[in-house]
Design an enzyme around this catalytic site. Sequence first.
Site, PDB file in Angstrom:
ATOM      1  N   ARG A 108    -100.002  53.991 -10.037  1.00  0.00           N
ATOM      2  CA  ARG A 108     -99.269  55.003  -9.257  1.00  0.00           C
ATOM      3  C   ARG A 108    -100.163  55.374  -8.093  1.00  0.00           C
ATOM      4  NH1 ARG A 108     -96.031  60.253 -11.273  1.00  0.00           N
ATOM      5  NH2 ARG A 108     -94.545  58.555 -11.507  1.00  0.00           N
ATOM      6  N   HIS A 135     -90.147  53.337  -6.418  1.00  0.00           N
ATOM      7  CA  HIS A 135     -90.340  53.743  -7.816  1.00  0.00           C
ATOM      8  C   HIS A 135     -89.454  52.853  -8.729  1.00  0.00           C
ATOM      9  CE1 HIS A 135     -91.599  56.035 -11.133  1.00  0.00           C
ATOM     10  NE2 HIS A 135     -91.067  57.207 -10.869  1.00  0.00           N
ATOM     11  N   GLN A 138     -88.611  53.702 -12.532  1.00  0.00           N
ATOM     12  CA  GLN A 138     -87.634  54.782 -12.648  1.00  0.00           C
ATOM     13  C   GLN A 138     -86.214  54.235 -12.542  1.00  0.00           C
ATOM     14  OE1 GLN A 138     -88.144  58.264 -13.099  1.00  0.00           O
ATOM     15  NE2 GLN A 138     -85.958  58.069 -13.472  1.00  0.00           N
ATOM     16  N   ASP A 230     -83.324  64.309  -6.246  1.00  0.00           N
ATOM     17  CA  ASP A 230     -84.771  64.276  -6.498  1.00  0.00           C
ATOM     18  C   ASP A 230     -85.391  65.413  -5.688  1.00  0.00           C
ATOM     19  OD1 ASP A 230     -87.376  63.534  -7.157  1.00  0.00           O
ATOM     20  OD2 ASP A 230     -87.448  61.828  -5.769  1.00  0.00           O
ATOM     21  N   CYS A 270     -84.691  62.123 -11.559  1.00  0.00           N
ATOM     22  CA  CYS A 270     -85.838  61.395 -12.128  1.00  0.00           C
ATOM     23  C   CYS A 270     -86.820  62.345 -12.807  1.00  0.00           C
ATOM     24  CB  CYS A 270     -86.529  60.590 -11.047  1.00  0.00           C
ATOM     25  SG  CYS A 270     -87.042  61.592  -9.643  1.00  0.00           S
ATOM     26  N   ARG A 298     -87.025  55.632 -19.707  1.00  0.00           N
ATOM     27  CA  ARG A 298     -88.242  55.127 -19.069  1.00  0.00           C
ATOM     28  C   ARG A 298     -89.041  54.301 -20.073  1.00  0.00           C
ATOM     29  NH1 ARG A 298     -90.501  57.590 -14.609  1.00  0.00           N
ATOM     30  NH2 ARG A 298     -91.943  55.836 -14.748  1.00  0.00           N
TER      31      ARG A 298
HETATM   32  N1   CP Z   1     -90.025  60.479 -13.036  1.00  0.00           N
HETATM   33  C1   CP Z   1     -91.352  60.349 -13.057  1.00  0.00           C
HETATM   34  O1   CP Z   1     -91.903  59.353 -12.621  1.00  0.00           O
HETATM   35  O2   CP Z   1     -92.015  61.377 -13.656  1.00  0.00           O
HETATM   36  P1   CP Z   1     -93.601  61.622 -13.596  1.00  0.00           P
HETATM   37  O3   CP Z   1     -93.954  61.870 -12.173  1.00  0.00           O
HETATM   38  O4   CP Z   1     -93.822  62.817 -14.474  1.00  0.00           O
HETATM   39  O5   CP Z   1     -94.286  60.406 -14.132  1.00  0.00           O
HETATM   40  N1  NVA Z   2     -89.998  61.481  -5.144  1.00  0.00           N
HETATM   41  C1  NVA Z   2     -90.813  62.040  -6.186  1.00  0.00           C
HETATM   42  C2  NVA Z   2     -90.586  61.330  -7.476  1.00  0.00           C
HETATM   43  C3  NVA Z   2     -91.367  61.864  -8.635  1.00  0.00           C
HETATM   44  C4  NVA Z   2     -91.148  61.083  -9.879  1.00  0.00           C
HETATM   45  C5  NVA Z   2     -92.276  61.960  -5.775  1.00  0.00           C
HETATM   46  O1  NVA Z   2     -92.686  60.936  -5.237  1.00  0.00           O
HETATM   47  O2  NVA Z   2     -93.009  62.934  -5.962  1.00  0.00           O
END
Ligand code: CP
Ligand code: NVA
Length: 310
Positions: A108, A135, A138, A230, A270, A298
């Site tokens: 990430r 993502h 997701q 989101d 998400c 997930r």
């Molecule tokens: N939806 C998602 O990726 O959640 P986190 O940021 O908590 O991993």
């Molecule tokens: N768009 C959000 C998604 C979190 C899972 C972010 O990048 O923070």
Amino acid sequence: MAVSLKGRHLVCLHDFTAEEILQILDRADDLKRRYREGKQEKLLAGKTLAMIFQKPSLRTRVSFEAGMHRFGGHAIYLGPTDIQLGQREATGDIARNLSRYADAIMARTFAHKDIVGLAENASVPVINGLSDLLHPCQILADLQTVREKKGAFRGRKMAFLGDGNNVAHSLLYGCAKLGMHIALAVPKGYEPDQDVLSQARGDAQQTGAELVVTHDLDEALKGACAVYTDVWASMGQEEEKKIRQQAMQPYQLNQKALSRAEPDAVVLHCLPAHRGEEITDEVIDGPQSVVFDQAENRLHAQMAVLTQVI
Ligand code: CP
Ligand code: NVA
């Protein structure tokens, strides 16, 4: 005949065919059903997943870690101060090192190029656990959830409200590949990336999916069987929070907005949700919300990936 996904990276859903994505979703359904039946299957016995996190996480970290444990493997959490991607050591060297210890790498990151850099230099599969651009994990869980609730993708429509962000980008790719129409209702200045949109539109030509970007909430919601939102400020955009709130307020997923979609439309998010901002309590806690099924999926979707790429 199943397609072999062994050794494949999951950087972007565009890199996968519709057949491959459907195979992942079928495997995810199967793993979920078998787990519910109480079957203990050590499909990843002795395997190690290295997990690099430059940003916080609840679902991604816990679903990967719990999933590896469930299947007899092990996951190692490497937080922002452990590896210091690109600062303490070059991204390519991190990929080369981790490939000697682990059977797959999940990352990430902020910059999407860091995920690409890991994939280019790793000799084991690299899984994108969210970048500023995309993502994909997701969206695999989202698609699994939509199919569970709605039965199919082709000809059906999803509406996405708010920011044309990483989640919106991966939704464009996923819907395009599987023939689901998608309309993004976003404020001016928050449209999705043009390159992502045109690449997804290229994919959509194969399936007939219509990809629409509009500023008109009604246009997006009309006929939608799934309504997704989101956060308005993604991780790394905290300083823009106020200005984004102002711009996106008209795109809030509240009961009035939801009533403009199909009466039995499902509500997707998400998570994490900023209740009272992009989504109201009434909607996220309401009967149409499937956000926690989505969160559970997930785990199944990611294990469907790992059991095939490792
Ligand atoms: N939806 C998602 O990726 O959640 P986190 O940021 O908590 O991993
Ligand atoms: N768009 C959000 C998604 C979190 C899972 C972010 O990048 O923070």
